[in-house]
Design a protein around this motif. Structure first.
Motif, PDB file in Angstrom:
ATOM      1  N   MET A 170       0.813  -1.187   0.000  1.00  0.00           N
ATOM      2  CA  MET A 170       0.000   0.000   0.000  1.00  0.00           C
ATOM      3  C   MET A 170       0.853   1.247   0.000  1.00  0.00           C
ATOM      4  O   MET A 170       0.635   2.171  -0.747  1.00  0.00           O
ATOM      5  CB  MET A 170      -0.861  -0.009   1.242  1.00  0.00           C
ATOM      6  CG  MET A 170      -2.275   0.134   0.839  1.00  0.00           C
ATOM      7  SD  MET A 170      -3.311  -0.039   2.206  1.00  0.00           S
ATOM      8  CE  MET A 170      -2.756   1.298   3.137  1.00  0.00           C
ATOM      9  N   VAL A 171       1.796   1.166   0.871  1.00  0.00           N
ATOM     10  CA  VAL A 171       2.797   2.210   0.954  1.00  0.00           C
ATOM     11  C   VAL A 171       3.297   2.560  -0.435  1.00  0.00           C
ATOM     12  O   VAL A 171       3.322   3.706  -0.844  1.00  0.00           O
ATOM     13  CB  VAL A 171       3.962   1.698   1.814  1.00  0.00           C
ATOM     14  CG1 VAL A 171       5.161   2.559   1.645  1.00  0.00           C
ATOM     15  CG2 VAL A 171       3.528   1.617   3.259  1.00  0.00           C
ATOM     16  N   SER A 172       3.624   1.496  -1.151  1.00  0.00           N
ATOM     17  CA  SER A 172       4.252   1.720  -2.437  1.00  0.00           C
ATOM     18  C   SER A 172       3.268   2.244  -3.457  1.00  0.00           C
ATOM     19  O   SER A 172       3.634   2.948  -4.367  1.00  0.00           O
ATOM     20  CB  SER A 172       4.806   0.413  -2.920  1.00  0.00           C
ATOM     21  OG  SER A 172       3.724  -0.474  -2.910  1.00  0.00           O
ATOM     22  N   VAL A 189       1.053   4.401  -3.082  1.00  0.00           N
ATOM     23  CA  VAL A 189       1.039   5.846  -2.993  1.00  0.00           C
ATOM     24  C   VAL A 189       2.289   6.421  -3.637  1.00  0.00           C
ATOM     25  O   VAL A 189       2.230   7.372  -4.405  1.00  0.00           O
ATOM     26  CB  VAL A 189       0.945   6.286  -1.521  1.00  0.00           C
ATOM     27  CG1 VAL A 189       1.023   7.772  -1.426  1.00  0.00           C
ATOM     28  CG2 VAL A 189      -0.340   5.765  -0.923  1.00  0.00           C
ATOM     29  N   ALA A 190       3.405   5.777  -3.311  1.00  0.00           N
ATOM     30  CA  ALA A 190       4.658   6.267  -3.861  1.00  0.00           C
ATOM     31  C   ALA A 190       4.606   6.240  -5.384  1.00  0.00           C
ATOM     32  O   ALA A 190       4.953   7.211  -6.053  1.00  0.00           O
ATOM     33  CB  ALA A 190       5.808   5.402  -3.371  1.00  0.00           C
ATOM     34  N   GLN A 207       2.005   6.238  -7.242  1.00  0.00           N
ATOM     35  CA  GLN A 207       1.072   7.231  -7.708  1.00  0.00           C
ATOM     36  C   GLN A 207       1.743   8.563  -7.848  1.00  0.00           C
ATOM     37  O   GLN A 207       1.538   9.275  -8.796  1.00  0.00           O
ATOM     38  CB  GLN A 207      -0.014   7.402  -6.666  1.00  0.00           C
ATOM     39  CG  GLN A 207      -1.271   6.738  -7.042  1.00  0.00           C
ATOM     40  CD  GLN A 207      -2.181   6.790  -5.853  1.00  0.00           C
ATOM     41  OE1 GLN A 207      -1.947   7.568  -4.932  1.00  0.00           O
ATOM     42  NE2 GLN A 207      -3.166   5.985  -5.871  1.00  0.00           N
ATOM     43  N   GLY A 208       2.547   8.848  -6.807  1.00  0.00           N
ATOM     44  CA  GLY A 208       3.284  10.108  -6.826  1.00  0.00           C
ATOM     45  C   GLY A 208       4.001  10.261  -8.150  1.00  0.00           C
ATOM     46  O   GLY A 208       3.855  11.261  -8.829  1.00  0.00           O
ATOM     47  N   GLU A 209       4.729   9.202  -8.515  1.00  0.00           N
ATOM     48  CA  GLU A 209       5.484   9.261  -9.766  1.00  0.00           C
ATOM     49  C   GLU A 209       4.532   9.430 -10.940  1.00  0.00           C
ATOM     50  O   GLU A 209       4.747  10.230 -11.823  1.00  0.00           O
ATOM     51  CB  GLU A 209       6.284   7.972  -9.936  1.00  0.00           C
ATOM     52  CG  GLU A 209       7.279   7.720  -8.811  1.00  0.00           C
ATOM     53  CD  GLU A 209       8.173   8.901  -8.555  1.00  0.00           C
ATOM     54  OE1 GLU A 209       8.642   9.514  -9.515  1.00  0.00           O
ATOM     55  OE2 GLU A 209       8.381   9.262  -7.381  1.00  0.00           O
ATOM     56  N   GLU A 240       1.590  10.718 -11.082  1.00  0.00           N
ATOM     57  CA  GLU A 240       1.009  12.021 -11.168  1.00  0.00           C
ATOM     58  C   GLU A 240       1.963  13.008 -11.822  1.00  0.00           C
ATOM     59  O   GLU A 240       1.574  13.783 -12.652  1.00  0.00           O
ATOM     60  CB  GLU A 240       0.781  12.520  -9.757  1.00  0.00           C
ATOM     61  CG  GLU A 240      -0.640  12.675  -9.416  1.00  0.00           C
ATOM     62  CD  GLU A 240      -0.741  12.661  -7.927  1.00  0.00           C
ATOM     63  OE1 GLU A 240      -0.017  13.478  -7.338  1.00  0.00           O
ATOM     64  OE2 GLU A 240      -1.478  11.838  -7.385  1.00  0.00           O
ATOM     65  N   VAL A 276      -8.379  -2.943   2.456  1.00  0.00           N
ATOM     66  CA  VAL A 276      -7.634  -2.893   1.194  1.00  0.00           C
ATOM     67  C   VAL A 276      -8.286  -3.795   0.149  1.00  0.00           C
ATOM     68  O   VAL A 276      -8.503  -3.396  -0.996  1.00  0.00           O
ATOM     69  CB  VAL A 276      -6.172  -3.321   1.437  1.00  0.00           C
ATOM     70  CG1 VAL A 276      -5.425  -3.391   0.125  1.00  0.00           C
ATOM     71  CG2 VAL A 276      -5.495  -2.367   2.392  1.00  0.00           C
ATOM     72  N   ALA A 289     -10.395  -3.180  -3.527  1.00  0.00           N
ATOM     73  CA  ALA A 289     -10.128  -3.849  -4.806  1.00  0.00           C
ATOM     74  C   ALA A 289     -11.410  -4.467  -5.358  1.00  0.00           C
ATOM     75  O   ALA A 289     -11.689  -4.402  -6.558  1.00  0.00           O
ATOM     76  CB  ALA A 289      -9.060  -4.924  -4.615  1.00  0.00           C
ATOM     77  N   VAL A 344      -3.847  -6.441  -6.474  1.00  0.00           N
ATOM     78  CA  VAL A 344      -3.725  -6.061  -5.069  1.00  0.00           C
ATOM     79  C   VAL A 344      -3.149  -7.220  -4.260  1.00  0.00           C
ATOM     80  O   VAL A 344      -2.283  -7.025  -3.410  1.00  0.00           O
ATOM     81  CB  VAL A 344      -5.089  -5.621  -4.500  1.00  0.00           C
ATOM     82  CG1 VAL A 344      -4.972  -5.328  -3.027  1.00  0.00           C
ATOM     83  CG2 VAL A 344      -5.584  -4.398  -5.223  1.00  0.00           C
ATOM     84  N   LEU A 371      16.444  -6.106   1.448  1.00  0.00           N
ATOM     85  CA  LEU A 371      16.465  -5.456   0.130  1.00  0.00           C
ATOM     86  C   LEU A 371      16.467  -6.501  -0.979  1.00  0.00           C
ATOM     87  O   LEU A 371      15.751  -6.382  -1.970  1.00  0.00           O
ATOM     88  CB  LEU A 371      17.696  -4.557   0.008  1.00  0.00           C
ATOM     89  CG  LEU A 371      17.526  -3.144   0.551  1.00  0.00           C
ATOM     90  CD1 LEU A 371      18.798  -2.350   0.351  1.00  0.00           C
ATOM     91  CD2 LEU A 371      16.361  -2.442  -0.136  1.00  0.00           C
ATOM     92  N   LEU A 410       5.891  -3.688  -6.745  1.00  0.00           N
ATOM     93  CA  LEU A 410       6.198  -2.494  -5.970  1.00  0.00           C
ATOM     94  C   LEU A 410       6.619  -1.330  -6.868  1.00  0.00           C
ATOM     95  O   LEU A 410       6.300  -0.184  -6.639  1.00  0.00           O
ATOM     96  CB  LEU A 410       7.336  -2.838  -5.015  1.00  0.00           C
ATOM     97  CG  LEU A 410       7.345  -2.207  -3.654  1.00  0.00           C
ATOM     98  CD1 LEU A 410       6.036  -2.456  -2.961  1.00  0.00           C
ATOM     99  CD2 LEU A 410       8.474  -2.816  -2.841  1.00  0.00           C
TER     100      LEU A 410
END
Lengths: 342, 316
Positions: free
Chosen positions: A1-3, A5-6, A8-10, A12, A219, A223, A257, A321, A339
């Motif tokens: 979920m975290v990702s 948003v991240a 999405q940021g990109e 946008e 979540v 979906a 999802v 990682l 991700l």
């Protein structure tokens, strides 16, 4: 979920780079229209003057992150030192790889590793499917009132602290808890789940289910609500029963999802409830409760062997990682974004 | 088919649920029962522990004795444990400490996050890509526990209250949620304000914040709950300093580990004349105290919450 948003940021950014939507930029472009038709080509000094208050606004957060997130990244060099609190990071003696050599020869460390992987695997098998199943079940409830009440109630424990969750479990199924109180009154013997190292992984998993299943439900429900209802109608009129619809419409609709959550879970495979285990380590014993995080806490801070703990921490970060990277590769192989995109 | 689409009959004896799509099969009795039982069990599993704890915390010593521990059926109600707990001693001090940490911490986190989120929300602004990368990177890479501890300690944070607030004051996830709202809402309004010569600060305060109250409320709650639940940082930075412990740590020490509460369980009761109050009810009162704010705030926020989360997590 975290990702998400991240990402999405990109997303946008990419899309919103075309339409201006930025009055300040518009104005500057208009005044120098002949020379610089593209805003991005503007002199950086002009842009700095235009955006200085925006940059200023980010500084408090960036400052805090630099001090409390980036400075510790530099601080990982203590893993290659014999860190002494009196000398500080700058003056401590260098150890080379001695800490790692000691770590890899430490049976307690490998035991913690084993516990981590074991608990993680149990959680993957027993916890992961539950929110999906509950979301499917809840989605099939037609009464929206019942649906939202159940959703709210299951979501609530997500906000309890781990101390609270463990205390509630203790009061329910612990040695002096409700269950044993009942068993004792009926002369049925007692069964203390809270201090039994053999069933500890199940206990930990049931606590995670109790606390966070409601979070997962939200979540997966989101979906589910994104699936086109016309598909169901079309399938039904073609004669597909409810199980066929579940298999051919619902599950494919939830696939991305589910894969995303799976990637996150795999990437975090080495983080299995730090606080949760720390709190219960005393009751169940370190043999069952020590995982990589608690190992690094107890042998790093508890015994003040900071460099040793830091080495364990680095080992965990590096493997994590690799896991994220591997899980993502797997997601890409299944044709999902995971991700991050390829 | 026309018989199936007959107008839904409201009332007790409706032939079919009006919400059920026409094409869907009528439910089987077994299926409905299984569904009801499953959901009922799930809800009970979550409610019963809390019910039990709350009831025990207000039960008389007699009721607790008769039940042999936790009370399931109301049998005698007293609020003595609460008056004892709040009349002084470690729990009241912890409550004050926790409230202070929650209020101050939430204020700091919100100011920092809202500013940063807005600062990054204008696409094409100078350096916003770089700054965003700087933020997002911390979600995947971290220095780890020991180096963070060493940095905070070397900065003099050991045993200080700020060590419970500042190291975890910024949540990048929350900033990204706020940012995605700010960059999607009210672009025309913002442009209009800028045309009128408003500064960025002014726009944030008078245009952006008033139009995004829901998400602000949700994120505030996120942070507040985080601070209210502060536990691990206490264990790291002030484990021996019982005077400074917040509520969660008091709960851990005195209820979870079952340590004696100084001046409350042993001697305090004699002083205040409630020597026969069972410690169990007092312990449960501490549990209720940590639970209460979350219970109180949750119903009000629930609606916003699902909405805010959905739009934040999966673009709606």
């Amino acid at each position: 979920m975290v990702s998400t948003v991240a990402e999405q940021g990109e997303d946008e950014q990419d899309s919103s780079d075309r339409p201006a939507g930025d009055g300040g930029a518009g104005r500057t472009t208009a005044s120098s229209a002949g020379t610089a038709p593209q805003v991005d080509r503007l002199n950086w000094r002009v842009r700095l003057r235009r955006d200085k208050s925006l940059i200023l606004m980010t500084l408090p957060a960036v400052g805090l992150l630099l001090v409390f997130n980036y400075l510790p990244m530099v601080g990982t060099i203590t893993a290659f030192q014999y860190y002494d609190p009196l000398d500080g990071i700058r003056n401590s003696q260098w150890a080379g790889l001695a800490n790692f050599r000691q770590l890899f020869g430490d049976p307690l460390f490998w035991h913690a590793m084993e516990n981590t992987l074991y608990i993680s695997a149990v959680q993957l098998v027993l916890f992961f499917p539950i929110p999906i199943l509950l979301a499917l079940l809840l989605n099939s409830v037609l009464n929206s009132r019942i649906r939202s009440v159940v959703q709210a109630i299951t979501f609530l424990p997500h906000f309890y602290s781990w101390v609270l969750v463990v205390t509630l479990f203790q009061q329910m199924i612990g040695g002096a808890g409700l269950l044993n109180q009942f068993l004792r009154q009926h002369n049925a013997g007692t069964w203390d789940f809270m201090t039994n190292p053999h069933t500890f992984s199940l206990l930990v998993t049931s606590q995670v289910v109790w606390k966070d299943a409601g979070w997962g439900i939200i979540v997966f429900l989101a979906a589910l609500s994104a699936i086109d209802q016309n598909l169901y109608e079309a399938a039904a009129s073609d004669g597909a029963g409810r199980w066929r619809r579940l298999w051919h419409i619902t599950l494919p609709g939830m696939r991305s999802v589910i894969v995303l959550m799976l990637v996150l879970r795999l990437g975090n495979a080495l983080s299995v409830g730090f606080e949760q285990l720390l709190i219960q380590r005393f009751a169940v014993g370190h043999d069952a409760a020590d995982v990589l995080d608690t190992f690094s806490f107890y042998y790093g801070i508890g015994t003040q062997n900071y460099s040793y703990g830091a080495a364990a921490g680095i080992f965990k970060s590096v493997i994590s990682l690799l896991l994220i990277w591997g899980a993502n590769k797997l997601a890409h192989r299944f044709g999902e974004d995971g991700l991050y995109r390829k | 088919m026309t018989t199936l689409t007959a107008p839904p009959v409201r009332g007790r004896s409706r032939p079919r649920n009006p919400h059920r799509p026409v094409w869907e099969e009528p439910p089987t009795a077994a299926g409905q029962t299984a569904k009801g039982l499953t959901l009922g069990t799930v809800v009970l599993l979550i409610i019963v522990p809390v019910y039990c704890v709350v009831l025990t915390s207000v039960s008389t010593p007699g009721a607790i004795n008769r039940a042999g521990g936790l009370v399931l059926v109301p049998d005698g109600i007293t609020f003595d444990p609460y008056t004892t707990m709040l009349s002084g001693g470690p729990v009241r001090r912890a409550l004050v400490v926790t409230l202070a940490i929650t209020v101050v911490g939430t204020a700091i986190s919100m100011v920092v996050s809202v500013l940063c989120a807005y600062g990054l929300s204008r696409s094409r602004s100078l350096g916003h890509r770089f700054l965003l990368m700087l933020l997002v990177l911390t979600m995947f890479v971290s220095g780890g526990l020991i180096p963070t501890f060493l940095v905070v300690s070397e900065l003099g944070g050991y045993g200080k209250y700020w060590s419970l607030i500042l190291p975890s004051a910024v949540s990048v996830f929350n900033i990204l949620v706020l940012r995605s709202f700010y960059s999607s809402t009210a672009a025309e309004l913002i442009d209009a304000a800028r045309m009128d010569g408003a500064s960025e600060w002014r726009i944030l305060w008078s245009v952006v914040l008033p139009t995004s109250r829901a998400v602000t409320a949700v994120i505030t709650l996120f942070y507040a709950v985080g601070y209210w639940n502060t536990f691990f940082n206490v264990m790291l930075y002030m484990p021996a300093d019982s005077q400074k412990w917040p509520l969660q740590y008091v709960l851990y020490e005195y209820v979870n580990l079952g340590m004696n509460m100084p001046g409350q369980v042993n001697s305090g009761f004699g002083v205040s004349g409630h020597s026969q109050t069972a410690p169990l009810s007092l312990q449960m009162a501490v549990v209720v105290l940590t639970l209460l704010p979350i219970m109180l705030v949750f119903p009000f926020m629930q609606k916003h919450f699902a909405k805010g989360m959905l739009t934040g997590a999966i673009k709606g």
